[in-house]
Motif scaffolding. Structure first.
Motif, PDB file in Angstrom:
ATOM      1  N   GLY A   1       0.856  -1.237   0.091  1.00  0.00           N
ATOM      2  CA  GLY A   1       0.038   0.174   0.090  1.00  0.00           C
ATOM      3  C   GLY A   1       1.092   1.347  -0.089  1.00  0.00           C
ATOM      4  N   GLY A   2       2.052   1.251   1.069  1.00  0.00           N
ATOM      5  CA  GLY A   2       2.816   2.374   0.760  1.00  0.00           C
ATOM      6  C   GLY A   2       3.517   2.545  -0.478  1.00  0.00           C
ATOM      7  N   ALA A   3       3.931   1.487  -1.223  1.00  0.00           N
ATOM      8  CA  ALA A   3       4.595   1.704  -2.587  1.00  0.00           C
ATOM      9  C   ALA A   3       3.539   2.156  -3.440  1.00  0.00           C
ATOM     10  CB  ALA A   3       5.164   0.209  -2.786  1.00  0.00           C
ATOM     11  N   VAL A   4       2.323   1.741  -3.481  1.00  0.00           N
ATOM     12  CA  VAL A   4       1.193   2.346  -4.545  1.00  0.00           C
ATOM     13  C   VAL A   4       1.010   3.945  -4.365  1.00  0.00           C
ATOM     14  CG1 VAL A   4      -0.984   1.895  -5.182  1.00  0.00           C
ATOM     15  CG2 VAL A   4       0.289  -0.210  -4.925  1.00  0.00           C
ATOM     16  N   ALA A   5       0.824   4.120  -2.978  1.00  0.00           N
ATOM     17  CA  ALA A   5       0.358   5.496  -2.699  1.00  0.00           C
ATOM     18  C   ALA A   5       1.734   6.425  -3.023  1.00  0.00           C
ATOM     19  CB  ALA A   5      -0.071   5.495  -1.445  1.00  0.00           C
ATOM     20  N   GLY A   6       2.833   5.722  -2.658  1.00  0.00           N
ATOM     21  CA  GLY A   6       4.137   6.613  -2.869  1.00  0.00           C
ATOM     22  C   GLY A   6       4.529   6.982  -4.188  1.00  0.00           C
ATOM     23  N   GLY A   7       3.952   5.756  -5.211  1.00  0.00           N
ATOM     24  CA  GLY A   7       4.225   5.868  -6.506  1.00  0.00           C
ATOM     25  C   GLY A   7       3.263   7.097  -7.054  1.00  0.00           C
ATOM     26  N   PHE A   8       2.044   7.017  -6.719  1.00  0.00           N
ATOM     27  CA  PHE A   8       1.108   8.032  -7.265  1.00  0.00           C
ATOM     28  C   PHE A   8       1.399   9.573  -6.736  1.00  0.00           C
ATOM     29  CE2 PHE A   8      -1.982   4.526  -7.650  1.00  0.00           C
ATOM     30  CZ  PHE A   8      -2.229   4.812  -8.898  1.00  0.00           C
ATOM     31  N   ALA A   9       1.888   9.382  -5.551  1.00  0.00           N
ATOM     32  CA  ALA A   9       2.239  10.788  -4.741  1.00  0.00           C
ATOM     33  C   ALA A   9       3.520  11.296  -5.361  1.00  0.00           C
ATOM     34  CB  ALA A   9       2.403  10.464  -3.353  1.00  0.00           C
ATOM     35  N   GLY A  10       4.509  10.464  -5.935  1.00  0.00           N
ATOM     36  CA  GLY A  10       5.669  11.032  -6.614  1.00  0.00           C
ATOM     37  C   GLY A  10       5.416  11.454  -7.918  1.00  0.00           C
ATOM     38  N   ASN A  11       4.347  10.569  -8.499  1.00  0.00           N
ATOM     39  CA  ASN A  11       4.347  10.994  -9.892  1.00  0.00           C
ATOM     40  C   ASN A  11       3.703  12.548  -9.894  1.00  0.00           C
ATOM     41  OD1 ASN A  11       4.311  10.487 -12.862  1.00  0.00           O
ATOM     42  ND2 ASN A  11       2.237   9.865 -12.706  1.00  0.00           N
ATOM     43  N   ALA A  12       2.768  12.610  -9.126  1.00  0.00           N
ATOM     44  CA  ALA A  12       2.011  13.983  -8.804  1.00  0.00           C
ATOM     45  C   ALA A  12       3.108  15.141  -8.551  1.00  0.00           C
ATOM     46  CB  ALA A  12       0.953  13.890  -7.954  1.00  0.00           C
ATOM     47  N   ILE A  13       3.838  14.671  -7.742  1.00  0.00           N
ATOM     48  CA  ILE A  13       4.980  15.738  -7.283  1.00  0.00           C
ATOM     49  C   ILE A  13       5.732  16.248  -8.551  1.00  0.00           C
ATOM     50  CG2 ILE A  13       6.884  16.513  -5.806  1.00  0.00           C
ATOM     51  CD1 ILE A  13       5.391  14.633  -3.860  1.00  0.00           C
TER      52      ILE A  13
END
Length: 155
Positions: free
Chosen positions: A92-104
């Protein structure tokens, strides 16, 4: 008879020295009609008909933000819980971090810039439109060439 060999030596040295002399300079020749004809055969060349200032927004990502975000999110998720809960938190952290990193990354790459759109009447009767981020002092009526995806002034 002694003079004949010395005369040959003098003539031979004179010939060698004369061969080292530079040829006379050539007269400069400028063929205006030939130059104009070659200018007409210029690749995609023509005259600027109109120039327009436009807004150009870029919002691209390379994927690096998503990868880094997924790594950071997975590491942080791995610190939570035990057993199966830890695995779920890591995923879950990897998926959420991937979305957040892409948005940033997308937001940091966002660039609202002005661009210039050049409308060009080409010599062969066609017209072209080229958009580029800078205007190197081009004006309506300037003779230009299209090189790659850029408009350049012909002098």
């Amino acid at each position: 008879m002694k003079r004949f060999p010395s005369m040959l030596v003098v003539l031979g040295l004179s010939a060698i020295v004369a061969g080292c002399a530079a040829p006379p300079p050539r007269a400069a020749y400028y063929d205006r009609d030939g130059y104009r004809a070659s200018a007409r055969v210029c690749g995609p060349c023509g005259y600027i008909e109109d120039i327009e200032r436009v807004s150009a927004a870029e919002r691209g990502t390379s994927g690096a933000g998503a990868v880094i975000g997924a790594i950071v999110g997975g590491v942080l998720g791995n610190t939570v819980g035990h057993g199966r809960g830890r695995r779920a938190a890591t995923v879950g952290g990897a998926v959420a971090g991937g979305f957040a990193g892409n948005a940033i990354e997308r937001n940091s790459n966002e660039r609202d810039a002005n661009a210039w759109r050049f409308y060009i009447d080409l010599d062969d009767g066609r017209s072209a439109v080229v958009t580029q981020y800078d205007n190197p002092g081009l004006r309506r009526g300037d003779r230009v060439a299209i090189r790659g995806e850029r408009v350049v002034l012909l002098r």
